[in-house]
Design an enzyme around this catalytic site. Structure first.
Site, PDB file in Angstrom:
ATOM      1  N   HIS A   1       4.311   5.741   6.622  1.00  0.00           N
ATOM      2  CA  HIS A   1       3.278   5.869   8.345  1.00  0.00           C
ATOM      3  C   HIS A   1       3.915   7.699   8.089  1.00  0.00           C
ATOM      4  O   HIS A   1       1.898   8.188   8.258  1.00  0.00           O
ATOM      5  CB  HIS A   1       3.747   5.545   9.159  1.00  0.00           C
ATOM      6  CG  HIS A   1       4.059   3.805   8.951  1.00  0.00           C
ATOM      7  ND1 HIS A   1       4.845   3.092  10.202  1.00  0.00           N
ATOM      8  CD2 HIS A   1       3.776   3.501   8.019  1.00  0.00           C
ATOM      9  CE1 HIS A   1       4.713   2.011  10.062  1.00  0.00           C
ATOM     10  NE2 HIS A   1       4.214   1.838   8.344  1.00  0.00           N
TER      11      HIS A   1
ATOM     12  N   GLU B   1       6.729  10.101  13.481  1.00  0.00           N
ATOM     13  CA  GLU B   1       7.538   8.938  12.199  1.00  0.00           C
ATOM     14  C   GLU B   1       8.318   9.782  11.590  1.00  0.00           C
ATOM     15  O   GLU B   1       8.709   9.067  10.652  1.00  0.00           O
ATOM     16  CB  GLU B   1       5.670   8.826  11.755  1.00  0.00           C
ATOM     17  CG  GLU B   1       5.056   7.645  12.272  1.00  0.00           C
ATOM     18  CD  GLU B   1       5.097   6.704  12.858  1.00  0.00           C
ATOM     19  OE1 GLU B   1       6.202   6.103  11.577  1.00  0.00           O
ATOM     20  OE2 GLU B   1       4.584   5.441  13.850  1.00  0.00           O
TER      21      GLU B   1
ATOM     22  N   GLU C   1       7.997  -0.873  18.114  1.00  0.00           N
ATOM     23  CA  GLU C   1       7.246  -1.400  17.138  1.00  0.00           C
ATOM     24  C   GLU C   1       5.967  -2.124  17.434  1.00  0.00           C
ATOM     25  O   GLU C   1       4.798  -1.850  16.920  1.00  0.00           O
ATOM     26  CB  GLU C   1       7.897  -2.956  16.048  1.00  0.00           C
ATOM     27  CG  GLU C   1       9.060  -2.328  15.628  1.00  0.00           C
ATOM     28  CD  GLU C   1       8.363  -1.535  14.334  1.00  0.00           C
ATOM     29  OE1 GLU C   1       7.615  -0.816  14.527  1.00  0.00           O
ATOM     30  OE2 GLU C   1       9.261  -1.241  13.725  1.00  0.00           O
TER      31      GLU C   1
ATOM     32  N   ASP D   1       1.652  -2.746  10.003  1.00  0.00           N
ATOM     33  CA  ASP D   1       3.160  -2.408   9.554  1.00  0.00           C
ATOM     34  C   ASP D   1       3.446  -2.782  10.728  1.00  0.00           C
ATOM     35  O   ASP D   1       4.698  -3.836  10.956  1.00  0.00           O
ATOM     36  CB  ASP D   1       2.995  -1.110   8.991  1.00  0.00           C
ATOM     37  CG  ASP D   1       3.220  -1.014   7.359  1.00  0.00           C
ATOM     38  OD1 ASP D   1       2.165  -2.596   6.718  1.00  0.00           O
ATOM     39  OD2 ASP D   1       3.525   0.384   6.409  1.00  0.00           O
TER      40      ASP D   1
ATOM     41  N   HIS E   1       6.918  -5.829  11.397  1.00  0.00           N
ATOM     42  CA  HIS E   1       7.931  -5.118  12.381  1.00  0.00           C
ATOM     43  C   HIS E   1       8.676  -5.630  12.915  1.00  0.00           C
ATOM     44  O   HIS E   1       9.766  -6.096  13.787  1.00  0.00           O
ATOM     45  CB  HIS E   1       8.435  -3.778  11.973  1.00  0.00           C
ATOM     46  CG  HIS E   1       7.556  -2.933  10.462  1.00  0.00           C
ATOM     47  ND1 HIS E   1       7.759  -1.603  10.890  1.00  0.00           N
ATOM     48  CD2 HIS E   1       7.900  -2.978   9.144  1.00  0.00           C
ATOM     49  CE1 HIS E   1       7.678  -1.525   9.160  1.00  0.00           C
ATOM     50  NE2 HIS E   1       7.786  -2.642   8.078  1.00  0.00           N
TER      51      HIS E   1
ATOM     52  N   TRP F   1       0.948  -0.806  -0.363  1.00  0.00           N
ATOM     53  CA  TRP F   1      -0.099  -0.208  -0.423  1.00  0.00           C
ATOM     54  C   TRP F   1       1.151   1.454   0.357  1.00  0.00           C
ATOM     55  O   TRP F   1       2.456   1.155   0.326  1.00  0.00           O
ATOM     56  CB  TRP F   1      -0.949   0.074   0.984  1.00  0.00           C
ATOM     57  CG  TRP F   1      -0.337  -0.298   2.535  1.00  0.00           C
ATOM     58  CD1 TRP F   1      -0.171  -0.821   3.113  1.00  0.00           C
ATOM     59  CD2 TRP F   1      -0.423   1.939   3.362  1.00  0.00           C
ATOM     60  NE1 TRP F   1       0.382  -0.560   5.051  1.00  0.00           N
ATOM     61  CE2 TRP F   1       0.563   0.982   4.329  1.00  0.00           C
ATOM     62  CE3 TRP F   1      -0.321   2.469   2.716  1.00  0.00           C
ATOM     63  CZ2 TRP F   1       1.047   1.321   5.411  1.00  0.00           C
ATOM     64  CZ3 TRP F   1       0.315   3.638   3.717  1.00  0.00           C
ATOM     65  CH2 TRP F   1       1.051   3.040   5.101  1.00  0.00           C
TER      66      TRP F   1
ATOM     67  N   GLU G   1       8.676   2.310   6.425  1.00  0.00           N
ATOM     68  CA  GLU G   1       8.087   2.730   8.063  1.00  0.00           C
ATOM     69  C   GLU G   1       7.657   4.724   7.408  1.00  0.00           C
ATOM     70  O   GLU G   1       7.076   5.176   7.618  1.00  0.00           O
ATOM     71  CB  GLU G   1       9.263   3.517   8.820  1.00  0.00           C
ATOM     72  CG  GLU G   1       9.575   2.386   9.167  1.00  0.00           C
ATOM     73  CD  GLU G   1       8.256   2.045  10.515  1.00  0.00           C
ATOM     74  OE1 GLU G   1       7.680   2.930  10.890  1.00  0.00           O
ATOM     75  OE2 GLU G   1       7.874   1.054  11.435  1.00  0.00           O
TER      76      GLU G   1
ATOM     77  N   THR H   1       4.295   0.987  18.885  1.00  0.00           N
ATOM     78  CA  THR H   1       3.200   1.993  18.026  1.00  0.00           C
ATOM     79  C   THR H   1       2.074   0.733  17.555  1.00  0.00           C
ATOM     80  O   THR H   1       1.392   1.656  16.978  1.00  0.00           O
ATOM     81  CB  THR H   1       4.315   1.859  17.288  1.00  0.00           C
ATOM     82  OG1 THR H   1       5.387   1.241  16.887  1.00  0.00           O
ATOM     83  CG2 THR H   1       5.448   2.822  17.201  1.00  0.00           C
TER      84      THR H   1
HETATM   85 FE   LIG Z   1       7.478   0.567  13.245  1.00  0.00          FE
HETATM   86 FE   LIG Z   2       6.057   3.806  11.523  1.00  0.00          FE
END
Ligand SMILES: [Fe+2]
Ligand SMILES: [Fe+2]
Length: 325
Positions: free
Chosen positions: A115, A77, A165, A197, A201, A34, A112, A168
């Protein structure tokens, strides 16, 4: 380089032999992944203005604390250059070996990067944000860098990234659920895809640590213990707004996340507990005396945190950010 560093570089080299399968398992194909454009109004479409009107209308429903958390998340981010720069400096990761760990760092960064890009564009369209002030905070956060207490140690860095990770993943998942409750379906979808995502990760970084435990158990245990003794600081711990001192806004951002229940001290403890389970800490064998002591410390930590968290009170004060209109 000390013997310990040398051993770590050797371990990293060994693990890097599987880099192709690591990338294939944990990262997505770029052509089919995406992209922010999939989730935002298409400016070439006839419906563009109508879709923006809808975003602006829906965004009015988002409470002040929620906006503060979302903006803080975007700035976090967007400080990705700091994280990539930090990881490229870790022992065993070098740009001179582009097929080794450098490949992971670059491909992870590339994922990343979507994001902050996506969330930033959404906030721009929302009509709720003073973009210039948010951008000043972003520039400050990148300029200020961070210090996460890992040094250049790959073991400590991968504990940190495993933890982060997961954190988040939790926080983006909660902002997604709340966006849905406030009737912001597009924002819910945006936070949802980002959250998944982060889960992927997290699975990757946790697998790196699991592999290190198989090769260098005592050193890995000591590294995990050291990170938890220091406490895992958030990547935006230096967050500030225009005219402020370094880190001045961070505690307000983290209070807002705690008040909303987007990310709380209970989450911190739950993440630690899940890492202890994931890495099967109670059953790691062949530890030195120091490694055993580190294990004992880690095993008792979730319970200790729970006792302290029970006594803590929530900050009630709503802070005025210059980011929010
Ligand atoms: Fe991340
Ligand atoms: Fe991220």
């Amino acid at each position: 380089m000390t013997d310990t560093n040398y051993k770590r570089v050797e371990v990293m080299r060994f693990l890097a032999q599987s880099m192709d399968s690591i990338v294939a398992e944990y990262l997505k194909n770029i052509d089919t992944n995406w992209q922010p454009g999939d989730l935002l109004p298409d400016s070439t479409s006839e419906n563009f203005e109508e879709e923006i009107r809808e975003i602006r209308l829906q965004s009015k429903e988002l409470p002040y604390d929620y906006m503060a958390v979302l903006i803080g998340d975007v700035i976090t981010e967007e400080a990705l250059p700091t994280y990539q720069g930090w990881l490229l400096d870790v022992d065993g990761i070098t740009q001179m070996e582009p097929q080794g760990w450098c490949k992971w760092v670059r491909m992870w960064t590339a994922e990343e990067n979507r994001h902050g890009d996506l969330l930033n564009k959404y906030l721009y369209l929302s009509g709720r944000v003073n973009m210039k002030q948010m951008e000043i905070s972003t520039q400050y956060l990148i300029a200020d860098g961070f210090d996460i207490g890992t040094g250049q140690d790959p073991y400590k860095n991968f504990v940190y990234t495993s933890f982060q990770e997961m954190a988040t993943n939790v926080s983006h998942r909660r902002t997604a659920t709340m966006a849905k409750q406030y009737g912001c379906d597009r924002l819910a979808k945006i936070c949802g895809v980002i959250s998944s995502d982060e889960a992927r990760h997290a699975a990757a970084y946790k697998s790196f640590i699991a592999s290190i435990f198989e090769i260098d158990a005592s050193e890995m245990m000591l590294a995990f213990e050291d990170m938890m003794r220091k406490k895992i600081v958030m990547p935006a711990h230096f967050l500030r707004q225009a005219g402020q001192k370094i880190g001045e806004t961070f505690s307000h951002f983290s209070d807002a996340a705690q008040r909303l229940g987007v990310y709380t001290s209970h989450d911190y403890t739950n993440i630690l507990e899940s890492l202890i389970k994931e890495w099967n800490i109670s059953n790691v064998t062949g530890l030195t005396d120091g490694g055993e002591k580190a294990r004992d410390y880690l095993m008792g930590l979730p319970e200790r945190f729970r006792r302290i968290a029970g006594r803590g009170s929530k900050a009630q004060l709503e802070y005025q950010y210059n980011w929010i209109k």
